[in-house]
Design an enzyme around this catalytic site. Structure first.
Site, PDB file in Angstrom:
ATOM      1  N   LYS A  53       0.846  -1.165  -0.062  1.00  0.00           N
ATOM      2  CA  LYS A  53      -0.080   0.092  -0.053  1.00  0.00           C
ATOM      3  C   LYS A  53       1.077   1.360   0.111  1.00  0.00           C
ATOM      4  O   LYS A  53       0.609   2.154  -0.660  1.00  0.00           O
ATOM      5  CB  LYS A  53      -1.065   0.130   1.191  1.00  0.00           C
ATOM      6  CG  LYS A  53      -1.954  -0.964   1.209  1.00  0.00           C
ATOM      7  CD  LYS A  53      -2.980  -1.303   2.639  1.00  0.00           C
ATOM      8  CE  LYS A  53      -3.728  -2.408   2.056  1.00  0.00           C
ATOM      9  NZ  LYS A  53      -4.692  -2.741   3.569  1.00  0.00           N
ATOM     10  N   GLN A  97      -4.518  -1.718   9.727  1.00  0.00           N
ATOM     11  CA  GLN A  97      -4.368  -3.019   9.017  1.00  0.00           C
ATOM     12  C   GLN A  97      -5.106  -4.114  10.034  1.00  0.00           C
ATOM     13  O   GLN A  97      -4.629  -4.270  11.112  1.00  0.00           O
ATOM     14  CB  GLN A  97      -3.014  -3.313   8.557  1.00  0.00           C
ATOM     15  CG  GLN A  97      -2.918  -4.474   7.664  1.00  0.00           C
ATOM     16  CD  GLN A  97      -3.589  -4.555   6.770  1.00  0.00           C
ATOM     17  OE1 GLN A  97      -3.467  -3.211   5.867  1.00  0.00           O
ATOM     18  NE2 GLN A  97      -3.725  -5.668   5.727  1.00  0.00           N
ATOM     19  N   ASP A 120     -10.843   2.909   4.060  1.00  0.00           N
ATOM     20  CA  ASP A 120     -11.134   1.375   4.049  1.00  0.00           C
ATOM     21  C   ASP A 120     -12.636   1.305   3.820  1.00  0.00           C
ATOM     22  O   ASP A 120     -13.038  -0.061   3.518  1.00  0.00           O
ATOM     23  CB  ASP A 120     -10.721   0.766   5.300  1.00  0.00           C
ATOM     24  CG  ASP A 120      -9.440   0.012   5.068  1.00  0.00           C
ATOM     25  OD1 ASP A 120      -9.081  -0.546   3.707  1.00  0.00           O
ATOM     26  OD2 ASP A 120      -8.584  -0.136   6.099  1.00  0.00           O
TER      27      ASP A 120
HETATM   28  N1  GUN Z   1      -6.706  -6.712   6.141  1.00  0.00           N
HETATM   29  C1  GUN Z   1      -7.288  -7.549   5.046  1.00  0.00           C
HETATM   30  N2  GUN Z   1      -7.841  -6.859   4.073  1.00  0.00           N
HETATM   31  C2  GUN Z   1      -7.986  -5.550   4.740  1.00  0.00           C
HETATM   32  C3  GUN Z   1      -8.278  -4.425   3.975  1.00  0.00           C
HETATM   33  O1  GUN Z   1      -8.882  -4.183   3.046  1.00  0.00           O
HETATM   34  N3  GUN Z   1      -8.159  -3.099   4.875  1.00  0.00           N
HETATM   35  C4  GUN Z   1      -7.365  -3.235   6.195  1.00  0.00           C
HETATM   36  N4  GUN Z   1      -7.038  -2.245   6.854  1.00  0.00           N
HETATM   37  N5  GUN Z   1      -6.944  -4.502   6.637  1.00  0.00           N
HETATM   38  C5  GUN Z   1      -7.265  -5.726   6.149  1.00  0.00           C
END
Ligand code: GUN
Length: 294
Positions: A53, A97, A120
């Protein structure tokens, strides 16, 4: 043979559109989008995802801040950190996350994120707005799937869409999005899960089959109607000694036998996966430009 729904190519296209927009913002002296990612602990997969990311932010010209916190941090201290980022006017988007360590409530942390910065799309406010078809940050995987359908001009109106899986991150929002009065959308939706009876039969009646169950190669050719559109959200590592890495990636769909029956299908890897980061970048751009919460 099925049309290949190419997530890698589509995600590169979206990233290049975002990079162009960042170029315009820079040229006009506007604010460069800034994403903050909070990573708690040292889970290997989470480190890889967050690293990807941050790298994607660089690629499109965004600023990013990675906040790494010890696995033993208290819930209170983490909530404090989220509040600090909420209050930082320089940061447009904030993600925590997942998964978080067991002693921390994911509900409390999610609810603490300011909806305006929730790129998100996980907060109750933004999930509610999604369900109402109000402007919102649609979470990464569902948004990525909508973009794949749109950019491959897949007809959805009046189709029977079957979603396999009811997770908060994919199955549940996907079922809402595909039913809403919009494009993509206007489907008749059936959501199925581990307790569903006659799952094979229901799957076989799908014009659009979205599989997000998390079981390797669960969907076989006998579960798919001739001409169906198949979206595979699963991703699993399996040992493969013929590969240098020692593994290969497979999805929730048995690709080799399902692809010949489908009219369009996403591969794994290179389907839904690459779209998720492009979606997060898109939401961060929306946040920086105050498009959802003016
Ligand atoms: N863990 C797995 N997928 C995601 C996501 O899309 N966002 C976040 N913050 N954590 C994740």
């Amino acid at each position: 043979m099925a049309i290949l729904i190419d997530g890698k190519k589509t995600s590169e296209q979206i990233k290049s559109e975002i990079a162009s927009r960042v170029g315009e913002i820079k040229a006009s002296g506007g604010k460069i989008p800034h994403l903050a990612a909070v990573l708690v602990g040292d889970d290997g997969a989470s480190q890889t995802y967050v690293g990807a990311k941050v790298k994607a932010c660089e690629q499109v010209g965004f600023r990013s801040t990675l906040v790494r916190l010890d696995a033993g941090i208290t819930e209170e201290a983490l909530l404090h950190e989220v509040q600090r980022i909420n209050d930082d006017p320089d940061i447009d988007g904030l993600i925590a996350q997942l998964p978080l360590p067991k002693h921390i409530s994911v509900e409390k942390v999610t609810a603490k994120i300011k909806p305006e910065k929730d790129v998100d799309g996980f907060t109750p406010a933004n999930v509610g707005r999604m369900a109402l078809n109000w402007p919102t940050y649609v979470s990464a995987t569902p948004y990525g799937i909508l973009e794949l359908l749109k950019r491959h001009e897949i007809e959805t109106s009046g189709k029977h869409c079957v979603v396999i899986g009811r997770s908060h991150i994919v199955g549940s929002p996907m079922s809402i999005l595909m039913a809403r009065n919009d494009y993509p959308g206007n489907c008749t939706v059936t959501i199925t899960h581990s307790r569903t009876k006659n799952l094979d039969e229901i799957a076989r009646s799908a014009d659009i089959l979205i599989v997000a169950l998390g079981r390797p190669e669960f969907v076989t050719a006998d579960m798919v109607k001739e001409g169906a559109v198949v979206i595979d959200v699963g991703i699993h590592r399996i040992a493969d000694e013929s590969k240098k890495s020692g593994f290969r990636l497979i999805g929730d769909v048995k690709y080799d036998e399902v692809a010949p029956k489908a009219s369009a299908i996403t591969p794994v890897p290179g389907g839904v996966g690459p779209m998720t980061i492009a979606s997060l970048l898109y939401n961060t751009l929306l946040a920086a430009e105050r498009k959802i919460y003016p």
